[in-house]
Design a protein around this motif. Structure first.
Motif, mmCIF file in Angstrom:
data_model
loop_
_atom_site.group_PDB
_atom_site.id
_atom_site.type_symbol
_atom_site.label_atom_id
_atom_site.label_comp_id
_atom_site.label_asym_id
_atom_site.label_seq_id
_atom_site.Cartn_x
_atom_site.Cartn_y
_atom_site.Cartn_z
ATOM 1 N N ALA A 81 0.838 -1.210 0.000
ATOM 2 C CA ALA A 81 0.000 0.000 0.000
ATOM 3 C C ALA A 81 0.869 1.256 0.000
ATOM 4 C CB ALA A 81 -0.930 -0.005 1.209
ATOM 5 N N LEU A 82 1.979 1.218 0.746
ATOM 6 C CA LEU A 82 2.878 2.380 0.799
ATOM 7 C C LEU A 82 3.711 2.526 -0.472
ATOM 8 C CD1 LEU A 82 4.072 2.150 4.506
ATOM 9 C CD2 LEU A 82 2.475 3.811 3.520
ATOM 10 N N LYS A 83 3.735 1.486 -1.277
ATOM 11 C CA LYS A 83 4.428 1.542 -2.561
ATOM 12 C C LYS A 83 3.442 1.841 -3.695
ATOM 13 C CE LYS A 83 8.011 -1.457 -3.165
ATOM 14 N NZ LYS A 83 9.061 -0.487 -3.134
ATOM 15 N N GLY A 84 2.149 1.966 -3.370
ATOM 16 C CA GLY A 84 1.098 2.162 -4.364
ATOM 17 C C GLY A 84 1.161 3.529 -5.030
ATOM 18 N N ASP A 85 0.194 3.777 -5.893
ATOM 19 C CA ASP A 85 0.182 4.983 -6.709
ATOM 20 C C ASP A 85 0.105 6.279 -5.915
ATOM 21 O OD1 ASP A 85 0.391 3.496 -8.997
ATOM 22 O OD2 ASP A 85 -1.756 3.490 -9.412
ATOM 23 N N GLY A 86 -0.646 6.292 -4.821
ATOM 24 C CA GLY A 86 -0.788 7.532 -4.063
ATOM 25 C C GLY A 86 -1.748 8.477 -4.752
ATOM 26 N N PRO A 87 -1.687 9.747 -4.441
ATOM 27 C CA PRO A 87 -0.701 10.335 -3.538
ATOM 28 C C PRO A 87 -1.011 10.041 -2.073
ATOM 29 C CG PRO A 87 -2.203 12.037 -4.272
ATOM 30 C CD PRO A 87 -2.579 10.767 -5.012
ATOM 31 N N LEU A 88 0.050 9.935 -1.298
ATOM 32 C CA LEU A 88 -0.047 9.678 0.133
ATOM 33 C C LEU A 88 0.717 10.757 0.894
ATOM 34 C CD1 LEU A 88 0.881 5.874 0.102
ATOM 35 C CD2 LEU A 88 -1.428 6.822 0.297
ATOM 36 N N THR A 89 0.242 11.059 2.079
ATOM 37 C CA THR A 89 1.008 11.859 3.030
ATOM 38 C C THR A 89 1.283 10.935 4.206
ATOM 39 O OG1 THR A 89 -0.056 13.921 2.361
ATOM 40 C CG2 THR A 89 1.004 13.894 4.528
ATOM 41 N N VAL A 90 2.554 10.747 4.537
ATOM 42 C CA VAL A 90 2.927 9.829 5.610
ATOM 43 C C VAL A 90 3.647 10.605 6.712
ATOM 44 C CG1 VAL A 90 4.294 7.798 6.227
ATOM 45 C CG2 VAL A 90 3.088 7.870 4.028
ATOM 46 N N LEU A 100 -0.365 2.054 12.414
ATOM 47 C CA LEU A 100 0.326 2.583 11.241
ATOM 48 C C LEU A 100 -0.611 3.378 10.325
ATOM 49 C CD1 LEU A 100 2.701 -0.373 10.362
ATOM 50 C CD2 LEU A 100 3.213 1.704 11.653
ATOM 51 N N LYS A 101 -1.852 2.936 10.192
ATOM 52 C CA LYS A 101 -2.811 3.649 9.338
ATOM 53 C C LYS A 101 -3.119 5.048 9.874
ATOM 54 C CE LYS A 101 -5.038 -0.446 7.437
ATOM 55 N NZ LYS A 101 -6.281 -1.267 7.439
ATOM 56 N N LEU A 102 -2.929 5.261 11.164
ATOM 57 C CA LEU A 102 -3.124 6.586 11.753
ATOM 58 C C LEU A 102 -2.059 7.567 11.251
ATOM 59 C CD1 LEU A 102 -4.945 8.141 13.771
ATOM 60 C CD2 LEU A 102 -3.330 7.473 15.566
ATOM 61 N N HIS A 103 -1.001 7.054 10.654
ATOM 62 C CA HIS A 103 0.106 7.875 10.160
ATOM 63 C C HIS A 103 -0.007 8.203 8.668
ATOM 64 C CE1 HIS A 103 1.692 6.160 13.888
ATOM 65 N NE2 HIS A 103 2.566 7.143 13.897
ATOM 66 N N VAL A 104 -1.129 7.829 8.015
ATOM 67 C CA VAL A 104 -1.228 7.971 6.559
ATOM 68 C C VAL A 104 -2.516 8.692 6.158
ATOM 69 C CG1 VAL A 104 -1.297 6.747 4.345
ATOM 70 C CG2 VAL A 104 0.059 5.821 6.246
ATOM 71 N N ILE A 105 -2.354 9.718 5.339
ATOM 72 C CA ILE A 105 -3.486 10.388 4.683
ATOM 73 C C ILE A 105 -3.431 9.971 3.220
ATOM 74 C CG2 ILE A 105 -4.499 12.592 3.977
ATOM 75 C CD1 ILE A 105 -3.191 13.839 6.495
ATOM 76 N N ALA A 106 -4.502 9.370 2.739
ATOM 77 C CA ALA A 106 -4.550 8.907 1.348
ATOM 78 C C ALA A 106 -5.246 9.947 0.470
ATOM 79 C CB ALA A 106 -5.283 7.575 1.270
ATOM 80 N N GLY A 107 -4.802 10.023 -0.770
ATOM 81 C CA GLY A 107 -5.496 10.840 -1.757
ATOM 82 C C GLY A 107 -4.953 12.241 -1.959
ATOM 83 N N ALA A 160 8.578 11.887 -2.305
ATOM 84 C CA ALA A 160 8.720 10.548 -2.866
ATOM 85 C C ALA A 160 7.893 10.509 -4.147
ATOM 86 C CB ALA A 160 8.226 9.498 -1.872
ATOM 87 N N SER A 161 8.074 9.482 -4.946
ATOM 88 C CA SER A 161 7.368 9.419 -6.229
ATOM 89 C C SER A 161 5.856 9.300 -6.059
ATOM 90 C CB SER A 161 7.893 8.245 -7.060
ATOM 91 O OG SER A 161 7.608 7.014 -6.405
ATOM 92 N N ASN A 162 5.409 8.761 -4.925
ATOM 93 C CA ASN A 162 3.981 8.543 -4.721
ATOM 94 C C ASN A 162 3.425 9.332 -3.524
ATOM 95 O OD1 ASN A 162 5.355 6.968 -2.846
ATOM 96 N ND2 ASN A 162 3.886 5.280 -2.933
ATOM 97 N N GLY A 163 4.133 10.377 -3.119
ATOM 98 C CA GLY A 163 3.613 11.185 -2.025
ATOM 99 C C GLY A 163 4.689 11.980 -1.325
ATOM 100 N N ILE A 164 4.405 12.279 -0.073
ATOM 101 C CA ILE A 164 5.283 13.130 0.715
ATOM 102 C C ILE A 164 5.389 12.566 2.127
ATOM 103 C CG2 ILE A 164 3.460 14.721 1.501
ATOM 104 C CD1 ILE A 164 5.459 17.004 0.736
ATOM 105 N N ILE A 165 6.562 12.725 2.716
ATOM 106 C CA ILE A 165 6.816 12.228 4.070
ATOM 107 C C ILE A 165 7.126 13.412 4.977
ATOM 108 C CG2 ILE A 165 8.337 10.817 5.515
ATOM 109 C CD1 ILE A 165 9.027 9.218 2.918
ATOM 110 N N HIS A 166 6.531 13.396 6.157
ATOM 111 C CA HIS A 166 6.888 14.327 7.228
ATOM 112 C C HIS A 166 7.445 13.469 8.361
ATOM 113 C CE1 HIS A 166 4.830 17.564 5.187
ATOM 114 N NE2 HIS A 166 3.727 16.831 5.122
#
Length: 149
Positions: A41-50, A82-89, A133-139
């Motif tokens: 899921a973390l390698k998926g298309d995203g975009p994700l905010t982690v 872990l899911k509490l650390h991810v915003i999808a979309g 990252a290619s599929n999102g952003i990390i904080h």
């Protein structure tokens, strides 16, 4: 890249998992994502905010917590954390949060974001923002977010 450095290249080809692995300070997070079955899921298309807790953030949890959560029988509980650390979309950048207080919906409930003095996610402080990252952003955050009990 030395341990503790975070690449901020706007044209990176590395996904969130690869970017975190290259930084060298997210070994516990990556092991937890693997144990929880969330790597793909973390390698998926995203975009994700982690919101990515460092190894030091995991080490600050009470003794035995990480070991307990990594047991196969606790996979669901670990995934919920872990899911509490991810915003999808969408990619939420630090500049989007500056001077604001708001709630954001994660994959497991909402978090409170306070951007009035730096950026805090619940009681965790963002210590490095906007790692692309290619599929999102990390904080990078200094504490593990835990669901309300």
């Amino acid at each position: 890249m030395t341990k503790g450095e975070y690449k901020k290249d706007r044209h990176t080809k590395a996904d969130i998992v690869e970017t975190a692995a290259a930084a060298g300070s997210f070994n516990t997070l990556l092991a937890a994502a693997e144990a929880a079955g969330l790597v793909e899921a973390l390698k998926g298309d995203g975009p994700l905010t982690v919101f990515a807790p460092t190894d030091a953030a995991f080490a600050a949890l009470p003794a035995g917590t990480v070991e307990h959560l990594l047991k196969p029988e606790n996979k669901g509980q670990l995934a919920d954390i872990l899911k509490l650390h991810v915003i999808a979309g969408k990619e939420v950048k630090a500049a989007d949060l500056a001077g604001k207080t708001l709630s954001a919906q994660t994959l497991n409930g909402s978090v409170f974001i306070d951007g009035t003095d730096g950026v805090k996610i619940n009681d965790a402080t963002v210590i490095t923002a906007d790692v692309k990252a290619s599929n999102g952003i990390i904080h990078v955050i200094d504490k593990v977010l835990l669901p309300a009990s």
